[in-house]
Design a protein around this motif. Structure first.
Motif, PDB file in Angstrom:
ATOM      1  N   GLU A  30       0.856  -1.119   0.086  1.00 46.56           N
ATOM      2  CA  GLU A  30      -0.066  -0.045  -0.031  1.00 46.56           C
ATOM      3  C   GLU A  30       1.027   1.323  -0.105  1.00 46.56           C
ATOM      4  O   GLU A  30       2.005   1.100   0.396  1.00 46.56           O
ATOM      5  N   LYS A  86      -4.851  -0.093  -5.601  1.00 52.04           N
ATOM      6  CA  LYS A  86      -4.410   0.046  -4.046  1.00 52.04           C
ATOM      7  C   LYS A  86      -4.643   1.228  -3.362  1.00 52.04           C
ATOM      8  O   LYS A  86      -4.847   2.095  -3.851  1.00 52.04           O
ATOM      9  N   GLU A  90      -5.588   5.654  -6.360  1.00 52.43           N
ATOM     10  CA  GLU A  90      -6.072   4.487  -5.904  1.00 52.43           C
ATOM     11  C   GLU A  90      -6.693   3.576  -7.115  1.00 52.43           C
ATOM     12  O   GLU A  90      -6.522   2.597  -7.307  1.00 52.43           O
TER      13      GLU A  90
END
Length: 281
Positions: free
Chosen positions: A27, A66, A61
Motif C-alpha cells: 500500500e 491499491k 487508488e
C-alpha cells in the motif's frame, strides 16, 4: 482426459488473469506538504490555495489498484509522525522536502513538478517594503534590517542572498529570519511603527493570501525586487521504492493531465510534468 486437460487450461488462464489484475504488493502512503493544499492553507481567496489532494489520492487508488493514505503536514517530520514513519510519495515545496529529508535521513528523488493555474512550475522570492516607504530598488535597502525566510525555503533565503550579494550586500553572519510569510510581513509593520526601516522577504505564492486573509491591508506591501524562478511544488518518490512501483506511480502522476475534474480540484493547468533539475549558476 479431455475434461481434465480443459480444466487445467482454465486454471492456467485464470491464474494468469489474477497475476495481471492483482494490485501492487504494498500500500502507498503520500505525505502532502504543499502550502497551497486546502488543509494547510485557508479558503480566503476563491479558487486559490484549496488544492484537494484527497481526490488525487482517490485517483491514484483507481489507477494503481491499491489504497493510498494521504497525510498533510507542514514538515516532513510532522508527516512521518502522522503516517507511522511511512512515506512512499511526498509532494511539497522542492527546497523544503530536500531540507527535511536530509534532516530525517531519508532519501527521495524528484519525479514530477505540479504546474500552477498559470502553467508554471516555479515561484520566486519577493523583497517587499511598506507602500509608503521611500525605497525604490535593492540599492535603497543597504544598511537596513532584512527579514529572511528559513534555510529550508530557498526562495526566501538562499536565492535572496545570492541576489543581494550580486549587489554587493554584506549578509549578516546570523540573519534574522521569520518562519512564515505572514510573520515577516507583520514584523515589518511593527518595525515601521517603532521608526525602524526594513524589508521582508515573502514567497510569491503567499502574497495573494496575505491580502486575501486580511493579514495585511490590500496594497500595504510593495515589491521592489524578485529572485530568479525557483522550483515550487514537486512530487518525490522514496529511493527505497521498487522500480516497478515507482514506474507505475510516475505514470499515474503524469496522467493527471487527462482528468479535467481532478486538475480543477488540485488547481493545475497541465497536471504534473517531468521534473527538470534547475541549472546551477
Amino acid at each position: 482426459m479431455r475434461t481434465m486437460r480443459y480444466l487445467a487450461i482454465l486454471a492456467v488462464v485464470g491464474f494468469a488473469g489474477l497475476l495481471a489484475a492483482r494490485p501492487l504488493k504494498r500500500e502507498l502512503t503520500m505525505i502532502v506538504m504543499d502550502p497551497l493544499a486546502l488543509p494547510l492553507s485557508c479558503p480566503c481567496v476563491k479558487g486559490y490555495a484549496q488544492r484537494d489532494y484527497e481526490k488525487l489520492g482517490s485517483f491514484m487508488e483507481q489507477r494503481l489498484s491499491k489504497s493510498v493514505t494521504v497525510a498533510f503536514a507542514e514538515s516532513l517530520a510532522g508527516g512521518l509522525k502522522k503516517a507511522d514513519g511511512k512515506a512512499d510519495i511526498v509532494i511539497g515545496k522542492h527546497s523544503m522536502v530536500l531540507h527535511d529529508a536530509k534532516a530525517a535521513g531519508v532519501k527521495f528523488s524528484p519525479v514530477g513538478s505540479l504546474t500552477g493555474k498559470d502553467g508554471k512550475t516555479t515561484m520566486t522570492g519577493l523583497i517587499v517594503v511598506l507602500k509608503d516607504d521611500a525605497a525604490k530598488s535593492i540599492g535603497d535597502l543597504k544598511g537596513r534590517k532584512i527579514l529572511y525566510g528559513g534555510a529550508e525555503s530557498e526562495e526566501k533565503h538562499g536565492a535572496i542572498m545570492r541576489m543581494l550579494k550580486g549587489h554587493q550586500f554584506v549578509i549578516p553572519e546570523k540573519p534574522e529570519t521569520c518562519a512564515a510569510c505572514d510573520e515577516g510581513a507583520l514584523k515589518l509593520i511593527e518595525m515601521a511603527k517603532a521608526g525602524e526601516k526594513g524589508a521582508a522577504v515573502i514567497s510569491s505564492y503567499a502574497k495573494p493570501l496575505l491580502e486575501g486573509c486580511g493579514t495585511i491591508e490590500k496594497g500595504a506591501l510593495r515589491v521592489i525586487a524578485e529572485t530568479e524562478p525557483i522550483p515550487f511544488v514537486v512530487a518525490f518518490t522514496n529511493d527505497g521504492m521498487a522500480a516497478d512501483v515507482k514506474q507505475a506511480v510516475v505514470k499515474c502522476l503524469m496522467s493527471v493531465k487527462d482528468n479535467a475534474p481532478l486538475m480543477t480540484a488540485i488547481e493545475t493547468k497541465s497536471g504534473f510534468v517531468r521534473f527538470d533539475e534547475p541549472k546551477k549558476k
